[in-house]
Design a protein around this motif. Structure first.
Motif, PDB file in Angstrom:
ATOM      1  N   SER B 234     -60.680  59.407   5.150  1.00 58.49           N
ATOM      2  CA  SER B 234     -62.358  59.318   4.269  1.00 58.49           C
ATOM      3  C   SER B 234     -62.276  58.658   3.243  1.00 58.49           C
ATOM      4  N   LEU B 237     -63.305  52.908   3.489  1.00 59.81           N
ATOM      5  CA  LEU B 237     -64.048  52.971   4.523  1.00 59.81           C
ATOM      6  C   LEU B 237     -64.047  51.302   3.747  1.00 59.81           C
ATOM      7  N   VAL B 242     -69.234  52.529   8.376  1.00 62.99           N
ATOM      8  CA  VAL B 242     -70.707  52.600   7.568  1.00 62.99           C
ATOM      9  C   VAL B 242     -71.657  52.584   8.803  1.00 62.99           C
ATOM     10  N   GLN B 245     -72.020  55.705  10.241  1.00 59.62           N
ATOM     11  CA  GLN B 245     -72.666  56.685   9.460  1.00 59.62           C
ATOM     12  C   GLN B 245     -74.298  56.490   9.429  1.00 59.62           C
ATOM     13  N   GLU B 246     -74.756  54.950   9.378  1.00 57.64           N
ATOM     14  CA  GLU B 246     -75.917  55.140   9.093  1.00 57.64           C
ATOM     15  C   GLU B 246     -76.459  55.579  10.808  1.00 57.64           C
ATOM     16  N   THR B 248     -74.168  58.566  12.466  1.00 60.36           N
ATOM     17  CA  THR B 248     -74.723  59.781  12.638  1.00 60.36           C
ATOM     18  C   THR B 248     -75.228  60.647  11.523  1.00 60.36           C
ATOM     19  N   GLN B 249     -75.266  60.040  10.616  1.00 61.39           N
ATOM     20  CA  GLN B 249     -76.075  60.940   9.621  1.00 61.39           C
ATOM     21  C   GLN B 249     -77.161  60.080   8.836  1.00 61.39           C
ATOM     22  N   ALA B 250     -77.011  58.693   8.620  1.00 62.24           N
ATOM     23  CA  ALA B 250     -78.116  58.709   7.652  1.00 62.24           C
ATOM     24  C   ALA B 250     -79.272  58.352   8.340  1.00 62.24           C
ATOM     25  N   SER B 251     -79.528  58.149   9.503  1.00 61.70           N
ATOM     26  CA  SER B 251     -80.199  58.007  10.702  1.00 61.70           C
ATOM     27  C   SER B 251     -81.045  57.102  10.615  1.00 61.70           C
ATOM     28  N   TRP B 253     -80.703  53.244  11.844  1.00 62.21           N
ATOM     29  CA  TRP B 253     -80.242  52.758  14.089  1.00 62.21           C
ATOM     30  C   TRP B 253     -80.969  51.089  13.114  1.00 62.21           C
ATOM     31  N   LEU B 255     -80.417  49.471   9.996  1.00 58.81           N
ATOM     32  CA  LEU B 255     -79.077  49.147   9.003  1.00 58.81           C
ATOM     33  C   LEU B 255     -78.065  49.248  10.140  1.00 58.81           C
TER      34      LEU B 255
END
Lengths: 350, 281
Positions: B234, B237, B242, B245-246, B248-251, B253, B255
């Motif tokens: 990790s 990157l 990126v 993660q947009e 699965t983590q930052a939700s 969709w 971006l």
């Protein structure tokens, strides 16, 4: 075309949505929990005693759990998020108010101080039942370092190049830098965040890897000398490798609680209540504690621990009153979340 | 050709249009699982959270963090593709010159690892390359210096080459084995030496294989996020990470979709260049 596109998308979504089978009539409970965070035997015991089948799914961080719940990507009944994430879920109206008359074990077995602590994210103790708690600290291998570690700042020492494992989750990574500078781990001050980010970028060349669950195996195997870890993992790793030592750094750290919650649109609410009540039963809580070694807030279970050394262990059950710089994460709001994510991406891309 | 086969064949090529029936399953499949998802990515990519039109998600590729991840992905995937090509071409040439029984066996050995799960194979590399891993265990036993490439871009390139090499070998082998031996003999008769035969006859005739091999390695290498997570610790990157993660983590969709569109543009560019090269010959 302008109108056609949303119609097409809608039709496609309906079709895909319609494909999912409706499970609300089945006698099951769908649990979404952290990886390796329950003794599988207790799930089998629950199934045997109640006849309710447990459908079990796991997540690695709060941040990966949340979008799945928010988007309704899968239907879950019971989830086990951490404090600040519960606060976010309450604010976004995702959680069900619990009926504690159906969860009698919760009120009778969980210690009152944990209910008090829960009020920081669940002000009226309406939505959550504490399951595990702990701190975040440094785990180090005594044979691989020449001094005892006591401070977060030592994670920036170049003599430990390629020996440090950091947490691969945004809040835990930032917490380390923020606490080192004496800031709050809930800061949203741009200057403080900028400084924390620069510190983490400066640290990156000496970090071996950013990991979550793997820190445990890597520390046991001697792959790294130092790791940032949850206190619950520390006890397990010490069983496996006696050279490992866990410390709460002098600058202070995060005290966290992971709690059971039921989702507002859970298809099996009654089964979910039964599941939480079962998990709060003292013999089950004890079994889980012995298996996952995370500190239990279940006083009745703690009283049943036979080994004095474990019952009085400063790692499993630290006396929090001797630290004056412990803090818990709070939900910072959507904007601050985005700022944290942006900065984290900048660190990772560096 | 048997009579039923003939019937099937005529049905398939029937100009009255009846033959299109046979294409229905594929049309349905591509509409629902390719076209509509693509439209959704486009829709998410050019809108913001309120649903208003914006190009910000696409121009976000220029922000420093994204741009760094993107150039790194491009660099690593080009390097991996070149290495794959250099390894695969000689192998494919040797294979195409072999007798059938022998080369079938070698191809089987080559494909055998692909029967195992891709994730497991990459995890195995992690165990091999670790500081206290298998390779370093052997090296230290012979008092040799240890290998320190885990959690660096080198390990990621290694993972890409290992995982994608068969996708380069097979199309190349296919193209090379189709070359008529008489053409090569003719070149020799007309006085071409071995090097001239290779560069002026064999290589140009194998271009279709080169193109599909390069595409099949370059595209997954450009978009991977699993290899960089497992072998890069990790720390490295890539643009695939990126985007992942947009979602699965930052939700975010929007971006994630916007950045995916940028990647798709690059992949389409790669295909256009390939198509042009193909036409020239």
């Amino acid at each position: 075309m302008k109108k056609l596109l949303p119609v097409c998308l809608g039709a496609a979504l309906c079709l895909l949505g319609g494909c999912g089978s409706d499970t609300s009539n089945e006698n099951i409970v769908i649990v979404y929990n952290w990886g390796e965070y329950v003794d599988p035997d207790t799930l089998a015991m629950f199934e045997e005693e109640t006849g309710i089948e447990v459908v079990y799914d796991e997540f690695e961080t709060n941040e990966t759990m949340y979008p799945k719940i928010e988007n309704g990507a899968a239907e879950y009944d019971v989830v086990c998020p951490s404090d600040y994430m519960i606060s976010k879920m309450i604010q976004n109206d995702l959680l069900l108010e619990l009926d504690f008359s159906h969860i009698p074990n919760a009120k009778s077995n969980i210690g009152s101080q944990y209910w008090d602590q829960s009020r920081t994210f669940d002000p009226e103790n309406k939505y959550s039942v504490p399951y595990c708690w702990g701190t975040v600290g440094i785990l180090y291998n005594k044979t691989m370092v020449d001094e005892p570690l006591t401070s977060w700042a030592q994670l920036w020492d170049e003599k430990y190049t390629d020996e440090i494992l950091m947490q691969d989750s945004v809040r835990d990574a930032f917490m380390v830098a923020e606490k080192m500078y004496g800031y709050s781990m809930n800061t949203t001050d741009p200057d403080e965040l900028q400084r924390a980010m620069n510190a983490l970028i400066a640290q990156k060349p000496i970090v071996q890897a950013y990991v979550v669950d793997q820190v445990r195996d890597k520390m046991i195997g001697g792959e790294a000398a130092i790791g940032v870890i949850y206190s619950g993992e520390a006890i397990y790793t010490q069983y496996e490798n006696a050279d490992l030592e866990y410390v709460i750094p002098s600058e202070g750290t995060n005290v966290w609680i992971d709690s059971w919650v039921i989702l507002k649109d859970a298809p099996h609410k009654e089964n979910a209540e039964k599941f939480i009540d079962f998990m709060c039963r003292e013999d089950i809580a004890l079994k889980n504690f012995e298996y996952i070694t995370y500190s239990t807030p279940n006083e009745a279970a703690k009283a049943l621990i036979e080994d004095d050394e474990i019952r009085n262990s400063p790692i499993a059950f630290p006396d929090l009153t001797q630290y004056d710089n412990l803090e818990s994460y709070t939900y910072l709001g959507e904007e601050a979340d985005e700022v944290y994510n942006e900065l984290w991406k900048e660190i990772k891309s560096y | 050709m048997s009579s039923s086969m003939k019937k099937l064949h005529s049905l398939y090529t029937d100009k009255s249009g009846k033959g299109k029936l046979l294409a229905a399953p594929y049309v349905f499949w591509s509409a629902f699982f390719i076209i509509i998802p693509l439209c959704m990515i486009l829709y998410y990519g050019v809108t913001d959270k309120t649903g208003a039109f914006t190009l910000q998600n696409i121009t976000a590729i220029a922000s420093i963090g994204h741009a760094r991840a993107f150039w790194r992905s491009l660099l690593l995937s080009v390097v991996s593709t070149v290495i794959c090509f250099l390894l695969a071409y000689p192998l494919a040439m040797i294979l195409s010159g072999m007798k059938e029984k022998k080369h079938n066996f070698i191809i089987l050995i080559f494909i055998l690892p692909m029967w195992m799960n891709f994730l497991l194979r990459t995890l195995a590399w992690q165990t091999l390359l670790e500081k206290t891993g298998v390779i370093n265990g052997i090296l230290s036993f012979f008092k040799l210096p240890s290998l320190r490439i885990i959690n660096t871009p080198y390990a990621i390139v290694l993972g890409m080459v290992y995982n994608f090499l068969p996708f380069m070998v097979l199309p190349l082998y296919n193209a090379l084995s189709k070359i008529d031996e008489n053409v090569i003999n003719a070149a020799k008769d007309l006085g071409a030496n071995k090097i001239q035969t290779f560069f002026r006859v064999i290589m140009p005739l194998s271009i279709p294989g080169i193109i599909s091999g390069v595409t099949m390695v370059f595209v997954p290498a450009l978009t991977t996020f699993v290899i960089s997570t497992l072998l890069g610790g990790s720390k490295v990157l890539l643009i695939g990470n990126v985007i992942e993660q947009e979602f699965t983590q930052a939700s975010n969709w929007h971006l994630g979709s916007g950045l995916s569109i940028v990647l798709m543009i690059f992949i389409i560019l790669n295909m256009i260049v390939s198509a042009l090269l193909d036409k020239e010959d």
